[in-house]
Design a protein around this motif. Sequence first.
Motif, short mmCIF file in Angstrom:
data_model
loop_
_atom_site.label_atom_id
_atom_site.label_comp_id
_atom_site.label_asym_id
_atom_site.label_seq_id
_atom_site.Cartn_x
_atom_site.Cartn_y
_atom_site.Cartn_z
N ILE A 30 -15.50 1.98 5.46
CA ILE A 30 -15.42 2.89 4.31
C ILE A 30 -14.47 4.03 4.60
CG2 ILE A 30 -16.72 4.57 2.94
CD1 ILE A 30 -19.13 2.67 3.18
N VAL A 31 -14.59 4.62 5.80
CA VAL A 31 -13.72 5.71 6.19
C VAL A 31 -12.26 5.25 6.29
CG1 VAL A 31 -13.18 7.35 8.04
CG2 VAL A 31 -15.55 6.99 7.35
N VAL A 32 -12.06 4.05 6.86
CA VAL A 32 -10.71 3.50 6.96
C VAL A 32 -10.06 3.42 5.58
CG1 VAL A 32 -9.41 1.37 7.38
CG2 VAL A 32 -10.99 2.21 9.10
N CYS A 33 -10.78 2.88 4.61
CA CYS A 33 -10.23 2.70 3.27
C CYS A 33 -10.10 4.03 2.52
CB CYS A 33 -11.09 1.73 2.48
SG CYS A 33 -11.16 0.07 3.16
N GLY A 34 -11.17 4.80 2.50
CA GLY A 34 -11.16 6.05 1.73
C GLY A 34 -10.16 7.06 2.25
N MET A 35 -10.28 7.42 3.52
CA MET A 35 -9.38 8.43 4.08
C MET A 35 -7.97 7.88 4.24
SD MET A 35 -11.78 10.46 6.82
CE MET A 35 -10.52 11.71 6.99
N GLY A 36 -7.86 6.58 4.54
CA GLY A 36 -6.53 5.99 4.68
C GLY A 36 -5.73 6.06 3.40
N MET A 37 -6.37 5.73 2.28
CA MET A 37 -5.69 5.78 1.00
C MET A 37 -5.37 7.21 0.59
SD MET A 37 -7.80 2.86 -1.09
CE MET A 37 -7.89 1.18 -0.48
N ARG A 38 -6.28 8.10 0.86
CA ARG A 38 -6.07 9.50 0.48
C ARG A 38 -4.94 10.12 1.31
NH1 ARG A 38 -7.77 12.39 -4.08
NH2 ARG A 38 -7.99 14.60 -3.57
N GLN A 39 -4.89 9.79 2.61
CA GLN A 39 -3.88 10.37 3.48
C GLN A 39 -2.49 9.77 3.27
OE1 GLN A 39 -5.76 9.63 7.26
NE2 GLN A 39 -6.81 11.60 7.29
N SER A 40 -2.41 8.68 2.53
CA SER A 40 -1.11 8.06 2.28
C SER A 40 -0.37 8.70 1.11
CB SER A 40 -1.28 6.56 2.01
OG SER A 40 -1.98 6.34 0.79
N MET A 41 -0.92 9.79 0.56
CA MET A 41 -0.33 10.42 -0.62
C MET A 41 1.11 10.86 -0.37
SD MET A 41 -0.79 11.22 -3.73
CE MET A 41 0.29 12.08 -4.87
N GLY A 42 1.46 11.17 0.86
CA GLY A 42 2.81 11.65 1.15
C GLY A 42 3.90 10.68 0.75
N VAL A 43 3.64 9.37 0.84
CA VAL A 43 4.68 8.39 0.50
C VAL A 43 4.91 8.29 -1.00
CG1 VAL A 43 4.18 7.06 2.59
CG2 VAL A 43 3.08 6.42 0.43
N PHE A 44 3.99 8.84 -1.79
CA PHE A 44 4.12 8.77 -3.24
C PHE A 44 4.91 9.95 -3.83
CE2 PHE A 44 0.42 6.19 -2.34
CZ PHE A 44 0.51 5.14 -3.24
N ILE A 45 5.06 11.02 -3.05
CA ILE A 45 5.59 12.26 -3.61
C ILE A 45 7.00 12.11 -4.15
CG2 ILE A 45 6.31 14.61 -3.02
CD1 ILE A 45 3.86 14.83 -1.26
N LEU A 46 7.94 11.61 -3.37
CA LEU A 46 9.33 11.51 -3.83
C LEU A 46 9.49 10.58 -5.04
CD1 LEU A 46 11.56 11.62 -0.61
CD2 LEU A 46 11.09 13.42 -2.27
N PRO A 47 8.91 9.37 -5.04
CA PRO A 47 9.07 8.54 -6.23
C PRO A 47 8.42 9.13 -7.48
CG PRO A 47 7.58 7.50 -4.65
CD PRO A 47 8.25 8.63 -3.95
N MET A 48 7.30 9.84 -7.31
CA MET A 48 6.68 10.49 -8.47
C MET A 48 7.56 11.62 -8.98
SD MET A 48 2.68 10.56 -7.22
CE MET A 48 2.12 11.51 -8.63
N GLU A 49 8.12 12.39 -8.07
CA GLU A 49 9.03 13.47 -8.48
C GLU A 49 10.25 12.91 -9.19
OE1 GLU A 49 8.13 16.68 -4.83
OE2 GLU A 49 9.97 15.49 -4.85
N GLY A 50 10.80 11.81 -8.67
CA GLY A 50 11.99 11.22 -9.27
C GLY A 50 11.75 10.68 -10.66
#
Length: 347
Positions: A30-50
């Motif tokens: 559960i921790v692997v999935c929950g925190m892993g997905m939440r901590q991956s937010m950094g890779v979404f920032i540039l495409p969302m901004e663009g």
Amino acid sequence: MQVKSPLKLPNYPGGRLFYGWLLLAVCFFIVVCGMGMRQSMGVFILPMEGELGWTRAEVTRVLSVGILIGALSFTVVGVLHDKYGGRIVISASLAIFGLSLILMGRISSLGTFLLIYGVLGSFATSGISFVVIHSMLAKWFQRKRTLVLSLSSAGGSMGALVFTPLSAYLIEFYDWRIAFIVSGVFVLAVVVPLSALLLRNEPSDMGLVTDGDNGDLQGDAGADLEREDGPFFTNNWREALKTPPFWQLSFAYVVCGITTNIVSIHFVPYAEEQGVDKITAAIIFGVMMGLNSVGVLTAGFLSQKFEQKKVLAMTYALRGVAYLALLTVGGVAGMWIFAVIAGMSWI
């Protein structure tokens, strides 16, 4: 009276496996999935901004509000845990978390981003945080509690190692919206049922006792479970507020939160802006968080040998060295140095 565990393991003394270890495995996942997905937010920032035309300051404000709401919701989650138990809180939070990820694939404005990620997702993340996970595990283990909590904590690091590069891959070859939706569907289809079916609030729910001492409850098995209370021990949270360790640890967590959240949000975008491709930047970040699992387990071992405050001081010193290396070395080399040193001190 013989208390039986439901799982058999031939090589285990008595031929049975203490259910707490299965519970630990589920919590780890559960921790692997929950925190892993939440901590991956950094890779979404540039495409969302663009795509959406947002600035880094606007995105950061929403993420900061999310961190604040997440922090405030810990109290609410704690009350819900005490009232309904960890099984219900974790399962319901996972369901909300999965839904929020799917909805993230449909956002089109800062307002919806704030509502879905900053409010809904942040509250759900608090429900699958260590506040609840560790509270549940602590009821199952006493003598081996430090080891068990260390293993559980390592799940957060392993999650980033898995889901940050995976999210980067989905974004590069498909779309950032697809990446969110795939993650949300996985949570709802796999993680939520697993949580609802296998989690148990405490050993007594299954006729077991702490640490798997499943012998004669009237014999010596329970003798080892006598609790040794420290000088500041209390069961009352109001009394806890009056003790120095409470505020010392709170300040340590503030420093920890600031230094970790800055990196989890801005490390990948910073690397991309320095010319590093998204997948490579995600791998560096994932390796850094993966090394954290080694640091967590090492800290758990050292905490058995040395005073915990000394172990904590050493990890903060290493973290300071890591930031200094990032500022002085710079470039890809600096990011790798930072990733290795910081990863070992991210506990």
